[in-house]
Design an enzyme around this catalytic site. Structure first.
Site, short mmCIF file in Angstrom:
data_model
loop_
_atom_site.label_atom_id
_atom_site.label_comp_id
_atom_site.label_asym_id
_atom_site.label_seq_id
_atom_site.Cartn_x
_atom_site.Cartn_y
_atom_site.Cartn_z
N ALA A 146 8.11 5.03 -2.01
CA ALA A 146 7.82 4.12 -3.12
C ALA A 146 6.37 3.66 -3.00
CB ALA A 146 8.77 2.93 -3.10
N GLY A 147 5.52 4.20 -3.84
CA GLY A 147 4.10 3.89 -3.79
C GLY A 147 3.31 5.11 -3.37
N ALA A 174 0.10 9.03 -0.48
CA ALA A 174 -0.33 10.43 -0.59
C ALA A 174 -0.61 11.02 0.78
CB ALA A 174 -1.57 10.51 -1.48
N GLU A 196 5.32 -0.36 11.89
CA GLU A 196 4.12 -0.16 12.70
C GLU A 196 2.85 -0.22 11.85
OE1 GLU A 196 1.96 -0.24 15.57
OE2 GLU A 196 3.81 0.61 16.36
N LYS A 207 -0.68 -10.70 9.50
CA LYS A 207 -0.54 -9.77 10.62
C LYS A 207 -0.30 -10.53 11.93
CE LYS A 207 -3.57 -6.47 8.29
NZ LYS A 207 -4.95 -5.90 8.21
N GLY A 230 -7.25 2.48 6.03
CA GLY A 230 -7.55 3.84 5.57
C GLY A 230 -6.27 4.65 5.41
#
Length: 440
Positions: free
Chosen positions: A10-11, A17, A131, A207, A304
């Site tokens: 999902a996404g 990608a 993770e 985080k 990234g």
């Protein structure tokens, strides 16, 4: 090998990608590690027509991620939608409720709903793996959950936002202002059009909330975190820090103290000799202080497509292998509700930059206020005015000049009280700059 693990993603942004591409080229290795093949069978995104560099015809398309989570053909849902509410939350909650494994990179979701979602995963006997939610490609969550059970962690701190580290690095190395570096970071795609979430410390706080739970066995408590961003940092602060042997980094810090677990996010001066001071650009780093390993520092790409996707794929391989460990390293029922350590009780060294009027008695007045608050000064630096034409016989111009104080260990409350009194005395021309020092 057993039946394939059927994955729905999902996404399909940069990370989604990249996950598909990594799974395609590393399929055999992932299958060997997980003990069975992994197949992406379904995807969901907002724009079906967008060119993502690969053919989508082999996947079942869902316009709605929640519908993907409900599909009987999907065993594991990879949530890369983002956000702490709405579609992301509903997708993850639906998948877990139906007994499906979930892999996510969504730190905001976990910081707010992590405990409830972890409890649901435990009840259903499935994995909730994340993770990729912290520090991109750095496997810090696996280290905390799997590699350090023989250690008692006393402190954890790190550079958890590449955008802020990039901006501070450029400001220091090139003498640029915050605004100039932010504009460049936006042009390069390191910062969003609205950079508030990053530069004001909220991304780092989410985080840190996750890492604190894993490190100390406590319930996720994002509301307990003191948060301060980097927008007030100036080139002068960075040059003064360098002159004093420090660098300024935006750190997330979690520390066990006598009053509870202290959690804070703020610009921090760290010794140039420390490992974390060497981390420049968009790179992330996390240092763990523990009794057996002493100090462990992990450094790597914090964001990234490929780096984050690498962490997602690692979680997928764990799911394929049948691992279904408690998401936060311990069952939710065993996570303690740690008492919050008030920021006012934080104790450490401080850098204080005051813009004072260059006239006799000002430095003495400042020192007096510090002494009244029982704050010991390690050093005082004053930059003289260069306005020679208006200098008096003592070489003072009366113009605003920076006065920098470095303190020995003092409490936040004492520092704030002293600075407030100095302001009330009319000794300073601009709001003061206060930066905490984190020693090795």
């Amino acid at each position: 090998m057993g039946r394939p693990l059927r994955v729905g993603i999902a996404g399909l942004g940069t990370v989604g990608a990249s996950v598909i591409q990594i799974l395609d080229r590393q399929n055999e290795v992932v299958a060997q590690r997980g003990g069975r093949p992994v197949e992406v069978v379904a995807v969901s995104a907002r724009d079906r027509a967008k060119d993502r560099g690969f053919d989508l015809t082999g996947f079942t398309w869902f316009d709605d991620p929640v519908a993907l989570a409900k599909s009987a053909d999907v065993d594991c849902v990879v949530e890369l939608v983002g956000g702490s509410e709405g579609t992301a939350l509903e997708t993850v909650r639906t998948a877990l409720s139906l007994g499906k494994h979930v892999v996510t990179a969504n730190k905001a979701l976990l910081a707010k709903h992590g405990l409830a979602l972890a409890k649901l995963a435990e009840e259903k006997g499935v994995s909730l793996a994340f993770e990729a939610s912290v520090a991109g490609g750095i496997p810090v969550i696996k280290v905390l959950c799997e590699a350090l059970p023989g250690n008692k962690v006393s402190r954890l701190y790190g550079i958890l936002n590449g955008t802020c580290n990039y901006i501070l690095s450029r400001m220091e190395l090139e003498g640029l202002t915050f605004a100039e570096c932010l504009k460049d970071a936006q042009r390069l795609g390191y910062a969003e059009a609205d950079p508030t979430f990053d530069v004001e410390g909220f991304d780092t706080a989410h985080k840190l909330a996750i890492l604190t739970s894993l490190a100390f066995g406590t319930q996720v408590d994002a509301d307990a975190i003191y948060v301060e961003g980097i927008s007030s940092i100036t080139p002068l602060d960075l040059s003064m820090a360098s002159e004093l042997g420090f660098r300024i980094k935006l750190l997330g810090v979690a520390e066990r103290t006598e009053t509870g677990i202290e959690q804070r996010v703020h610009p921090t001066m760290v010794p140039k000799s420390s490992a974390i001071a060497q981390v420049m650009g968009v790179t992330n780093a996390v240092t763990i202080d523990a009794d057996a390993v002493k100090e462990l520092t992990l450094i790597g790409p914090g964001a990234g497509g490929d780096a984050t996707a690498s962490a997602v794929v690692a979680d997928i391989a764990d799911v394929a292998s049948g691992k279904a460990e408690p998401p936060f390293g311990r069952p939710v029922g065993h996570l303690e509700k740690a008492p919050r350590a008030p920021m006012q009780r934080h104790e450490g060294g401080y850098y204080i930059r005051l813009t004072v009027h260059d006239r006799p008695g000002v430095a003495a007045g400042v020192a007096t206020r510090m002494a009244e608050a029982e704050i010991s000064l390690e050093s005082i630096l004053q930059k003289r005015s260069e306005v020679a034409a208006t200098q008096d016989r003592h070489g003072r111009s009366g113009a605003p000049v920076p006065l920098v104080l470095i303190t020995y260990a003092a409490t936040e409350a004492a520092i704030r009280s002293a600075v407030e009194k100095i302001s009330g005395d009319g000794l300073i021309a601009e709001p003061p700059q206060v930066i905490r020092i984190e020693r090795e």
